[in-house]
Scaffold this motif. Sequence first.
Motif, PDB file in Angstrom:
ATOM      1  N   SER A 168     -16.574  35.108   3.491  1.00  0.00           N
ATOM      2  CA  SER A 168     -16.647  35.820   2.219  1.00  0.00           C
ATOM      3  C   SER A 168     -15.583  35.318   1.251  1.00  0.00           C
ATOM      4  N   ARG A 169     -15.799  35.582  -0.025  1.00  0.00           N
ATOM      5  CA  ARG A 169     -14.822  35.194  -1.040  1.00  0.00           C
ATOM      6  C   ARG A 169     -13.500  35.932  -0.840  1.00  0.00           C
ATOM      7  N   ASN A 170     -13.568  37.205  -0.429  1.00  0.00           N
ATOM      8  CA  ASN A 170     -12.340  37.968  -0.180  1.00  0.00           C
ATOM      9  C   ASN A 170     -11.512  37.348   0.944  1.00  0.00           C
ATOM     10  N   THR A 171     -12.183  36.859   1.985  1.00  0.00           N
ATOM     11  CA  THR A 171     -11.486  36.213   3.102  1.00  0.00           C
ATOM     12  C   THR A 171     -10.756  34.964   2.621  1.00  0.00           C
ATOM     13  N   VAL A 172     -11.433  34.173   1.798  1.00  0.00           N
ATOM     14  CA  VAL A 172     -10.817  32.964   1.256  1.00  0.00           C
ATOM     15  C   VAL A 172      -9.627  33.325   0.379  1.00  0.00           C
ATOM     16  N   ARG A 173      -9.795  34.323  -0.468  1.00  0.00           N
ATOM     17  CA  ARG A 173      -8.705  34.715  -1.366  1.00  0.00           C
ATOM     18  C   ARG A 173      -7.487  35.213  -0.594  1.00  0.00           C
ATOM     19  N   GLU A 174      -7.724  36.013   0.449  1.00  0.00           N
ATOM     20  CA  GLU A 174      -6.610  36.519   1.267  1.00  0.00           C
ATOM     21  C   GLU A 174      -5.862  35.360   1.930  1.00  0.00           C
ATOM     22  N   ALA A 175      -6.601  34.404   2.457  1.00  0.00           N
ATOM     23  CA  ALA A 175      -5.986  33.261   3.136  1.00  0.00           C
ATOM     24  C   ALA A 175      -5.181  32.416   2.148  1.00  0.00           C
ATOM     25  N   LEU A 176      -5.742  32.187   0.974  1.00  0.00           N
ATOM     26  CA  LEU A 176      -5.043  31.385  -0.030  1.00  0.00           C
ATOM     27  C   LEU A 176      -3.786  32.096  -0.521  1.00  0.00           C
ATOM     28  N   ARG A 177      -3.888  33.407  -0.718  1.00  0.00           N
ATOM     29  CA  ARG A 177      -2.700  34.166  -1.141  1.00  0.00           C
ATOM     30  C   ARG A 177      -1.593  34.079  -0.089  1.00  0.00           C
ATOM     31  N   ALA A 178      -1.995  34.146   1.189  1.00  0.00           N
ATOM     32  CA  ALA A 178      -1.006  34.060   2.267  1.00  0.00           C
ATOM     33  C   ALA A 178      -0.307  32.696   2.259  1.00  0.00           C
ATOM     34  N   LEU A 179      -1.069  31.644   2.028  1.00  0.00           N
ATOM     35  CA  LEU A 179      -0.488  30.292   2.014  1.00  0.00           C
ATOM     36  C   LEU A 179       0.370  30.062   0.769  1.00  0.00           C
ATOM     37  N   VAL A 180       0.025  30.708  -0.326  1.00  0.00           N
ATOM     38  CA  VAL A 180       0.878  30.654  -1.525  1.00  0.00           C
ATOM     39  C   VAL A 180       2.202  31.347  -1.222  1.00  0.00           C
ATOM     40  N   HIS A 181       2.118  32.505  -0.559  1.00  0.00           N
ATOM     41  CA  HIS A 181       3.323  33.257  -0.198  1.00  0.00           C
ATOM     42  C   HIS A 181       4.217  32.448   0.747  1.00  0.00           C
ATOM     43  N   LEU A 182       3.604  31.678   1.638  1.00  0.00           N
ATOM     44  CA  LEU A 182       4.371  30.854   2.581  1.00  0.00           C
ATOM     45  C   LEU A 182       4.973  29.618   1.909  1.00  0.00           C
ATOM     46  N   GLY A 183       4.507  29.333   0.704  1.00  0.00           N
ATOM     47  CA  GLY A 183       5.047  28.179  -0.027  1.00  0.00           C
ATOM     48  C   GLY A 183       4.281  26.895   0.190  1.00  0.00           C
ATOM     49  N   LEU A 184       3.167  26.956   0.912  1.00  0.00           N
ATOM     50  CA  LEU A 184       2.396  25.742   1.174  1.00  0.00           C
ATOM     51  C   LEU A 184       1.466  25.406   0.002  1.00  0.00           C
ATOM     52  N   LEU A 185       1.016  26.435  -0.710  1.00  0.00           N
ATOM     53  CA  LEU A 185       0.115  26.228  -1.842  1.00  0.00           C
ATOM     54  C   LEU A 185       0.746  26.785  -3.112  1.00  0.00           C
ATOM     55  N   GLU A 186       0.275  26.276  -4.237  1.00  0.00           N
ATOM     56  CA  GLU A 186       0.730  26.763  -5.540  1.00  0.00           C
ATOM     57  C   GLU A 186      -0.495  26.976  -6.423  1.00  0.00           C
ATOM     58  N   ALA A 187      -0.660  28.208  -6.903  1.00  0.00           N
ATOM     59  CA  ALA A 187      -1.796  28.531  -7.772  1.00  0.00           C
ATOM     60  C   ALA A 187      -1.383  28.298  -9.222  1.00  0.00           C
ATOM     61  N   ARG A 188      -2.132  27.457  -9.925  1.00  0.00           N
ATOM     62  CA  ARG A 188      -1.850  27.165 -11.326  1.00  0.00           C
ATOM     63  C   ARG A 188      -2.971  27.757 -12.177  1.00  0.00           C
ATOM     64  N   VAL A 189      -2.611  28.687 -13.020  1.00  0.00           N
ATOM     65  CA  VAL A 189      -3.596  29.388 -13.832  1.00  0.00           C
ATOM     66  C   VAL A 189      -4.401  28.398 -14.675  1.00  0.00           C
ATOM     67  N   GLY A 190      -5.716  28.488 -14.544  1.00  0.00           N
ATOM     68  CA  GLY A 190      -6.596  27.642 -15.326  1.00  0.00           C
ATOM     69  C   GLY A 190      -6.719  26.213 -14.821  1.00  0.00           C
ATOM     70  N   ASP A 191      -6.046  25.904 -13.718  1.00  0.00           N
ATOM     71  CA  ASP A 191      -6.066  24.522 -13.215  1.00  0.00           C
ATOM     72  C   ASP A 191      -6.451  24.415 -11.751  1.00  0.00           C
ATOM     73  N   GLY A 192      -6.314  25.474 -11.001  1.00  0.00           N
ATOM     74  CA  GLY A 192      -6.674  25.433  -9.592  1.00  0.00           C
ATOM     75  C   GLY A 192      -5.485  25.655  -8.679  1.00  0.00           C
ATOM     76  N   THR A 193      -5.672  25.385  -7.396  1.00  0.00           N
ATOM     77  CA  THR A 193      -4.629  25.574  -6.385  1.00  0.00           C
ATOM     78  C   THR A 193      -4.253  24.225  -5.783  1.00  0.00           C
ATOM     79  N   TYR A 194      -2.951  23.973  -5.720  1.00  0.00           N
ATOM     80  CA  TYR A 194      -2.445  22.675  -5.266  1.00  0.00           C
ATOM     81  C   TYR A 194      -1.587  22.825  -4.003  1.00  0.00           C
ATOM     82  N   VAL A 195      -1.564  21.757  -3.214  1.00  0.00           N
ATOM     83  CA  VAL A 195      -0.699  21.736  -2.033  1.00  0.00           C
ATOM     84  C   VAL A 195       0.729  21.478  -2.503  1.00  0.00           C
ATOM     85  N   ARG A 196       1.604  22.405  -2.170  1.00  0.00           N
ATOM     86  CA  ARG A 196       2.996  22.314  -2.618  1.00  0.00           C
ATOM     87  C   ARG A 196       3.904  21.712  -1.546  1.00  0.00           C
TER      88      ARG A 196
END
Length: 235
Positions: free
Chosen positions: A49-77
């Motif tokens: 589900s989309r919610n599952t993906v969003r939860e996982a991505l938020r967790a990885l952003v919190h861990l510092g592995l990903l960075e969400a850029r508004v209007g540009d997407g999510t990048y590996v940090r």
Amino acid sequence: MEGLEAPHRSATMSAQLVNSLRAHIESGRWPVGTRIPPEHVLVEQLKVSRNTVREALRALVHLGLLEARVGDGTYVRAASELESVLVRRASAAREEEIFELRAILEEYAAGLAAARRSESKVGVLRRLLAAVEEANRAGEMAALAAADGEFHREVVNAGGNGLLAEVYAYLGTALTATLRAVPWDPEAAAEHARLHVRLVDAIEAGDEVAARHVASSVVRVTRRSAARTPAGAGE
């Protein structure tokens, strides 16, 4: 209590997806700086589900592995949580602290490289040394900083301490950025070249004391060059 068995708990879908995406990042299949597929693509590919993906991505952003850029997407940090923590801390450090840390790590690593030398390791160092000398002759500081960083990472790798090599690799951006910001100076470049040759010679000879001394001298020369650099000169 005897015979009492703890209940089995299965991980949530989002937790499983976090582990899967983290492994994908750590393996290098999504290199640092890469924009990952958008949510709808991940939903379709992973059949979740989309919610599952969003939860996982938020967790990885919190861990510092990903960075969400508004209007540009999510990048590996960062490639790992350790890298994320170290890079974030180093980016906030003073230049003086970076040089002191570099001296400590490289001096000790050079001694290990000499103690654990091998013909193949020395051969790699000789090849990388030639690349540094070529960049030196060209007088292009960005290329020299990249070649110099690769050379010093291999010196650390030659020591055979995986944890030390991992920490040094993760701090590499902050450590080599100090060199990249220094304008090319023929005199300092020539001194660096001489010290690099002496460092590899000491490692090949198995002379731990000499290797550590030369490694410390390399950082001292870079530090001196940076001290003479006017603010903003490398920008």
